[in-house]
Scaffold this motif. Sequence first.
Motif, PDB file in Angstrom:
ATOM      1  N   ILE A  85      16.920  21.890 -75.756  1.00  0.00           N
ATOM      2  CA  ILE A  85      17.135  20.997 -74.621  1.00  0.00           C
ATOM      3  C   ILE A  85      16.658  21.704 -73.355  1.00  0.00           C
ATOM      4  CG2 ILE A  85      18.919  19.943 -73.167  1.00  0.00           C
ATOM      5  CD1 ILE A  85      20.580  19.533 -75.684  1.00  0.00           C
ATOM      6  N   GLY A  86      16.073  20.949 -72.423  1.00  0.00           N
ATOM      7  CA  GLY A  86      15.631  21.547 -71.170  1.00  0.00           C
ATOM      8  C   GLY A  86      15.450  20.509 -70.089  1.00  0.00           C
ATOM      9  N   THR A  87      15.280  20.975 -68.863  1.00  0.00           N
ATOM     10  CA  THR A  87      15.042  20.083 -67.726  1.00  0.00           C
ATOM     11  C   THR A  87      13.560  20.063 -67.400  1.00  0.00           C
ATOM     12  OG1 THR A  87      15.343  21.818 -66.067  1.00  0.00           O
ATOM     13  CG2 THR A  87      17.309  20.624 -66.786  1.00  0.00           C
ATOM     14  N   LEU A  88      13.070  18.888 -67.031  1.00  0.00           N
ATOM     15  CA  LEU A  88      11.666  18.732 -66.668  1.00  0.00           C
ATOM     16  C   LEU A  88      11.539  17.850 -65.436  1.00  0.00           C
ATOM     17  CD1 LEU A  88       9.998  18.038 -70.153  1.00  0.00           C
ATOM     18  CD2 LEU A  88       9.798  20.138 -68.795  1.00  0.00           C
ATOM     19  N   PRO A  89      10.569  18.152 -64.565  1.00  0.00           N
ATOM     20  CA  PRO A  89      10.277  17.243 -63.450  1.00  0.00           C
ATOM     21  C   PRO A  89       9.551  16.019 -63.974  1.00  0.00           C
ATOM     22  CG  PRO A  89       8.704  19.050 -63.475  1.00  0.00           C
ATOM     23  CD  PRO A  89       9.710  19.354 -64.548  1.00  0.00           C
ATOM     24  N   ASP A  90       9.649  14.919 -63.240  1.00  0.00           N
ATOM     25  CA  ASP A  90       9.077  13.666 -63.739  1.00  0.00           C
ATOM     26  C   ASP A  90       7.567  13.712 -63.916  1.00  0.00           C
ATOM     27  OD1 ASP A  90       8.460  13.676 -61.025  1.00  0.00           O
ATOM     28  OD2 ASP A  90       9.753  11.977 -60.534  1.00  0.00           O
ATOM     29  N   PHE A  91       6.857  14.512 -63.104  1.00  0.00           N
ATOM     30  CA  PHE A  91       5.402  14.543 -63.265  1.00  0.00           C
ATOM     31  C   PHE A  91       4.984  15.221 -64.564  1.00  0.00           C
ATOM     32  CE2 PHE A  91       6.287  18.406 -60.745  1.00  0.00           C
ATOM     33  CZ  PHE A  91       5.582  19.375 -61.442  1.00  0.00           C
ATOM     34  N   VAL A  92       5.913  15.915 -65.214  1.00  0.00           N
ATOM     35  CA  VAL A  92       5.653  16.524 -66.513  1.00  0.00           C
ATOM     36  C   VAL A  92       6.231  15.676 -67.647  1.00  0.00           C
ATOM     37  CG1 VAL A  92       6.186  18.521 -67.982  1.00  0.00           C
ATOM     38  CG2 VAL A  92       5.499  18.872 -65.606  1.00  0.00           C
ATOM     39  N   SER A  93       7.368  15.049 -67.400  1.00  0.00           N
ATOM     40  CA  SER A  93       8.087  14.345 -68.481  1.00  0.00           C
ATOM     41  C   SER A  93       7.668  12.899 -68.698  1.00  0.00           C
ATOM     42  CB  SER A  93       9.589  14.374 -68.191  1.00  0.00           C
ATOM     43  OG  SER A  93       9.892  13.623 -67.018  1.00  0.00           O
TER      44      SER A  93
END
Length: 295
Positions: free
Chosen positions: A237-245
Amino acid sequence: MDKLSVMQAFRRIVERGSFARAAEDLGVSPALLSREIKLLEESLGSTLLTRTTRSMSLTDAGRLYYDETSGILDAVTHVETRIRDGAGAVRGHLRVNASSSFGQAVIAPFLPDFLNTYPDLKLTLSLDDRVVDMVEGGFDVSIRIRSAMPDSALVARKLGTIRQRIFAAPAYLERAGTPKAPEEIPGHRVVGFLLANHLNSWTLHGAGGTRTVDLDPPVRVGNSLVLRDLLIAGHGIGTLPDFVSDVPEARGELVRILPDWELPAPDIFAVTASRLGMDARVTAFLDHLGAALRG
């Protein structure tokens, strides 16, 4: 005394043949104009104009001053015209700095069209996850993602806001289960982002208020594109910015976890060394970037 203004005033007096007409053109009083010319003559130690109640004529010194200063004024006008014309043209060398993931995910896709639109432009794009010294690096504009910009001599223009959310691959969730609350996240394998201020602690905001979870990610990477690929491969599990996700989520390669919760949203800033940096080259680049961010 503003020598350039006095030169312009003197030239206008000679060409109009009258203090009154020149003063009207310049939007000042004849008395002020007369006083300025008197101060000029005193500074030069020569009489430039002979005046009577009915006529005005140039002395030899006045003729010399008029001829020489007219050339200076014409040269200044020519330089200013060239600079103004050049400031509106998208040409020359544009130097841009951005983070690696933002540059690859957002900037790189629009570069072909940008360069095709401005064929006279030379571009240097530096991708670096460190905060660089713009002046030392010679950059015209730097794209930075921050919750806030510190006070400095730099000029920052906000371009947008990034949403940061939590993701995992369907395969990982089938194997490890899906967290139903923030408190369950530490029980999962977390892939951390080295450069984020939330590497070891996620502060989540949602309808249920604010929750903070402490973490010790066993895998930590310094590039969000690498983090994305690890998540897609099922490594946790991880966090991603919207421009990547956005793209992998639309494809079903990633699933958003705890959709009612998000991390604080940082802003995207275009930073220049001064307001003079916002010339035609920078403006054209930011116009393309803005269109890319709007999707």
